[in-house]
Design an enzyme around this catalytic site. Sequence first.
Site, PDB file in Angstrom:
ATOM      1  N   CYS A   1       0.821  -1.218   0.000  1.00  0.00           N
ATOM      2  CA  CYS A   1       0.000   0.000   0.000  1.00  0.00           C
ATOM      3  C   CYS A   1       0.853   1.265   0.000  1.00  0.00           C
ATOM      4  O   CYS A   1       2.031   1.246   0.346  1.00  0.00           O
ATOM      5  CB  CYS A   1      -0.960  -0.008   1.177  1.00  0.00           C
TER       6      CYS A   1
ATOM      7  N   CYS B   1       0.753   3.851   1.987  1.00  0.00           N
ATOM      8  CA  CYS B   1       1.265   4.338   3.270  1.00  0.00           C
ATOM      9  C   CYS B   1       2.488   3.541   3.727  1.00  0.00           C
ATOM     10  O   CYS B   1       3.297   4.042   4.502  1.00  0.00           O
ATOM     11  CB  CYS B   1       0.184   4.393   4.343  1.00  0.00           C
TER      12      CYS B   1
END
Length: 144
Positions: free
Chosen positions: A53, A55
């Site tokens: 992902c 993040c």
Amino acid sequence: MSMSFEAYMRDMVTPMREDLTRLGITELKTPEEVVENFANTEGTALVVVNSVCGCAAGQCRPGVAKALQSEVLPDRLFTVFAGQDKEATAKAREYFAPYPPSSPSIALMKDGELVHMIERHQIENRSAEDIARDLASAFEHYCK
């Protein structure tokens, strides 16, 4: 000839793995490796649950890298890759109870027990610098 999906994913995640392994963090790819490195171990261990992902790329891995420039560090550094090394990740998460599965996430263990946890929701809305400060503070508290 077309590349298999597995080969494509392996090629895609290699740089994401290397963001951590180049820092000296050991990848645990099997449940057996997790047990061998977590069970009945003395001292401190940082465990990064890596993921694909945004993040993880923008905040988690850079935050870990910055934190590892601290004066006080854990004795051992590990990572498991959620969605890639599924069995190893599931086994590592057993040690993080009562926290629910979260990726990315960062755990600090001392003598085989979880002492500090940073979950995804504490990563995705914070900067890499904030995460590094959080980790450095935990290192200072638990790793001396």
